[in-house]
Design a protein around this motif. Structure first.
Motif, mmCIF file in Angstrom:
data_model
loop_
_atom_site.group_PDB
_atom_site.id
_atom_site.type_symbol
_atom_site.label_atom_id
_atom_site.label_comp_id
_atom_site.label_asym_id
_atom_site.label_seq_id
_atom_site.Cartn_x
_atom_site.Cartn_y
_atom_site.Cartn_z
ATOM 1 N N MET A 1 0.860 -1.192 0.000
ATOM 2 C CA MET A 1 0.000 0.000 0.000
ATOM 3 C C MET A 1 0.891 1.235 0.000
ATOM 4 N N ASP A 2 0.702 2.107 -0.998
ATOM 5 C CA ASP A 2 1.552 3.300 -1.051
ATOM 6 C C ASP A 2 0.990 4.409 -0.153
ATOM 7 N N GLY A 3 1.747 5.508 -0.052
ATOM 8 C CA GLY A 3 1.360 6.601 0.841
ATOM 9 C C GLY A 3 0.058 7.269 0.449
ATOM 10 N N LEU A 4 -0.217 7.304 -0.855
ATOM 11 C CA LEU A 4 -1.465 7.910 -1.335
ATOM 12 C C LEU A 4 -2.674 7.097 -0.872
ATOM 13 N N GLU A 5 -2.569 5.771 -1.041
ATOM 14 C CA GLU A 5 -3.660 4.894 -0.606
ATOM 15 C C GLU A 5 -3.829 4.957 0.915
ATOM 16 N N LEU A 6 -2.704 5.038 1.641
ATOM 17 C CA LEU A 6 -2.770 5.161 3.102
ATOM 18 C C LEU A 6 -3.534 6.428 3.491
ATOM 19 N N GLN A 7 -3.208 7.548 2.830
ATOM 20 C CA GLN A 7 -3.897 8.805 3.117
ATOM 21 C C GLN A 7 -5.406 8.654 2.915
ATOM 22 N N ARG A 8 -5.793 8.013 1.825
ATOM 23 C CA ARG A 8 -7.236 7.816 1.547
ATOM 24 C C ARG A 8 -7.888 6.948 2.611
ATOM 25 N N ARG A 9 -7.167 5.898 3.043
ATOM 26 C CA ARG A 9 -7.724 5.012 4.071
ATOM 27 C C ARG A 9 -7.900 5.755 5.400
ATOM 28 N N LEU A 10 -6.933 6.588 5.748
ATOM 29 C CA LEU A 10 -7.017 7.340 7.005
ATOM 30 C C LEU A 10 -8.201 8.304 6.985
ATOM 31 N N VAL A 11 -8.463 8.892 5.816
ATOM 32 C CA VAL A 11 -9.631 9.781 5.686
ATOM 33 C C VAL A 11 -10.915 8.979 5.851
ATOM 34 N N GLU A 12 -10.982 7.825 5.176
ATOM 35 C CA GLU A 12 -12.175 6.957 5.274
ATOM 36 C C GLU A 12 -12.436 6.558 6.727
ATOM 37 N N LEU A 13 -11.367 6.269 7.447
ATOM 38 C CA LEU A 13 -11.484 5.814 8.834
ATOM 39 C C LEU A 13 -11.650 6.963 9.825
ATOM 40 N N LYS A 14 -11.614 8.214 9.286
ATOM 41 C CA LYS A 14 -11.721 9.406 10.147
ATOM 42 C C LYS A 14 -10.686 9.341 11.274
ATOM 43 N N ALA A 15 -9.455 8.974 10.903
ATOM 44 C CA ALA A 15 -8.402 8.751 11.904
ATOM 45 C C ALA A 15 -7.919 10.055 12.540
ATOM 46 N N GLY A 16 -7.984 11.154 11.793
ATOM 47 C CA GLY A 16 -7.611 12.442 12.362
ATOM 48 C C GLY A 16 -6.114 12.708 12.444
ATOM 49 N N PRO B 1 -2.801 14.184 10.836
ATOM 50 C CA PRO B 1 -2.232 14.941 9.721
ATOM 51 C C PRO B 1 -1.128 14.095 9.089
ATOM 52 N N VAL B 2 -1.076 14.086 7.761
ATOM 53 C CA VAL B 2 -0.107 13.248 7.051
ATOM 54 C C VAL B 2 0.871 14.109 6.259
ATOM 55 N N ILE B 3 2.170 13.842 6.454
ATOM 56 C CA ILE B 3 3.230 14.460 5.654
ATOM 57 C C ILE B 3 3.822 13.351 4.784
ATOM 58 N N ALA C 1 -1.937 13.124 -3.047
ATOM 59 C CA ALA C 1 -2.108 12.863 -1.609
ATOM 60 C C ALA C 1 -2.585 14.126 -0.891
ATOM 61 N N MET C 2 -2.051 15.285 -1.289
ATOM 62 C CA MET C 2 -2.495 16.538 -0.670
ATOM 63 C C MET C 2 -3.945 16.836 -1.022
ATOM 64 N N LYS C 3 -4.317 16.549 -2.257
ATOM 65 C CA LYS C 3 -5.723 16.737 -2.656
ATOM 66 C C LYS C 3 -6.634 15.820 -1.839
ATOM 67 N N ALA C 4 -6.083 14.659 -1.440
ATOM 68 C CA ALA C 4 -6.856 13.695 -0.641
ATOM 69 C C ALA C 4 -6.835 14.038 0.842
ATOM 70 N N GLY C 5 -6.053 15.085 1.217
ATOM 71 C CA GLY C 5 -6.083 15.524 2.611
ATOM 72 C C GLY C 5 -4.753 15.590 3.334
ATOM 73 N N ALA C 6 -3.651 15.140 2.690
ATOM 74 C CA ALA C 6 -2.333 15.260 3.328
ATOM 75 C C ALA C 6 -2.016 16.740 3.555
ATOM 76 N N VAL C 7 -1.291 17.053 4.615
ATOM 77 C CA VAL C 7 -1.043 18.458 4.945
ATOM 78 C C VAL C 7 0.199 19.015 4.272
ATOM 79 N N ASP C 8 1.127 18.126 3.853
ATOM 80 C CA ASP C 8 2.372 18.635 3.264
ATOM 81 C C ASP C 8 3.087 17.492 2.556
ATOM 82 N N PHE C 9 4.015 17.844 1.643
ATOM 83 C CA PHE C 9 4.911 16.818 1.128
ATOM 84 C C PHE C 9 6.321 17.382 1.076
#
Length: 203
Positions: free
Chosen positions: A60-75, A77-79, A93-101
């Protein structure tokens, strides 16, 4: 912030170890995870904080992880850490909710600054969420008539207008208004209105 943890996710053991050393030396609490899947397995028990993850990983890449964390409402912030050819994935990933790269190779202070910013925003968001929960509890404690008066106040209506709308006296509205201010723990009408807007998700 000892209560907040930086979760480092990278399939390269050398990267995990060097980042853990850098972050712990800078005073952060750190947990390392060898993959996104491994992190998701421990997510229910993971201490709050932020996630620093490589974008390219097996399973699972970082982009998919970011999407999963959003789905799970994990709260969390992802860099995202990205190699030269993966900037487009980091932007996704930023469009999906990551805060920075952060592009590799990166300056240590660039990463540390991004982490401090992510943890600060996470802390503010947590405080805001706690405040909203407290406000909603106070709203639930109001009687039906007190809620009617509160709706009128939040709509900017004068006591006399609220009294007319509800078919009660202006004096009675004043009594309800005082009760609402006390129960909501509001020091002013403007603070009361802000509380209502926060509870409704409009502020």
């Amino acid at each position: 912030m000892p209560s907040q943890v930086v979760h480092v996710i990278d399939d390269d053991v050398d990267v995990r170890q060097s980042l853990a050393f850098l972050l712990s030396t800078a005073g952060f609490a750190v947990r390392v995870h060898e993959s996104a899947v491994a992190f998701l397995k421990v997510l229910p028990d993971a201490q709050p904080g932020c996630v620093v993850t490589d974008i390219r990983m097996p399973e699972m890449d970082g982009l998919e992880l970011q999407r999963r964390l959003v789905e799970l409402k994990a709260g969390f912030p992802v860099i995202v850490m990205t190699g030269h050819g993966d900037v487009s994935m980091a932007v996704e990933a930023m469009k999906a909710g990551a805060v920075d790269f952060i592009e590799k190779p990166f300056d240590d202070e660039t990463l540390l600054s991004a982490i401090r910013s992510a943890l600060d925003s996470h802390s503010r968001n947590r405080e805001r969420e706690d405040r909203i929960v407290a406000i909603r509890k106070r709203l639930d404690a109001l009687s039906g008539r007190e809620r009617d008066v509160l709706r009128g106040l939040a709509a900017g209506k004068a006591n006399k207008v609220i009294a007319y709308d509800l078919g009660i006296s202006a004096r009675t509205v004043e009594v309800y208004r005082a009760n609402v201010m006390t129960k909501m723990q509001a020091d002013s009408l403007s603070e009361l209105v802000r509380m209502v807007l926060m509870a409704e998700g409009e502020s």
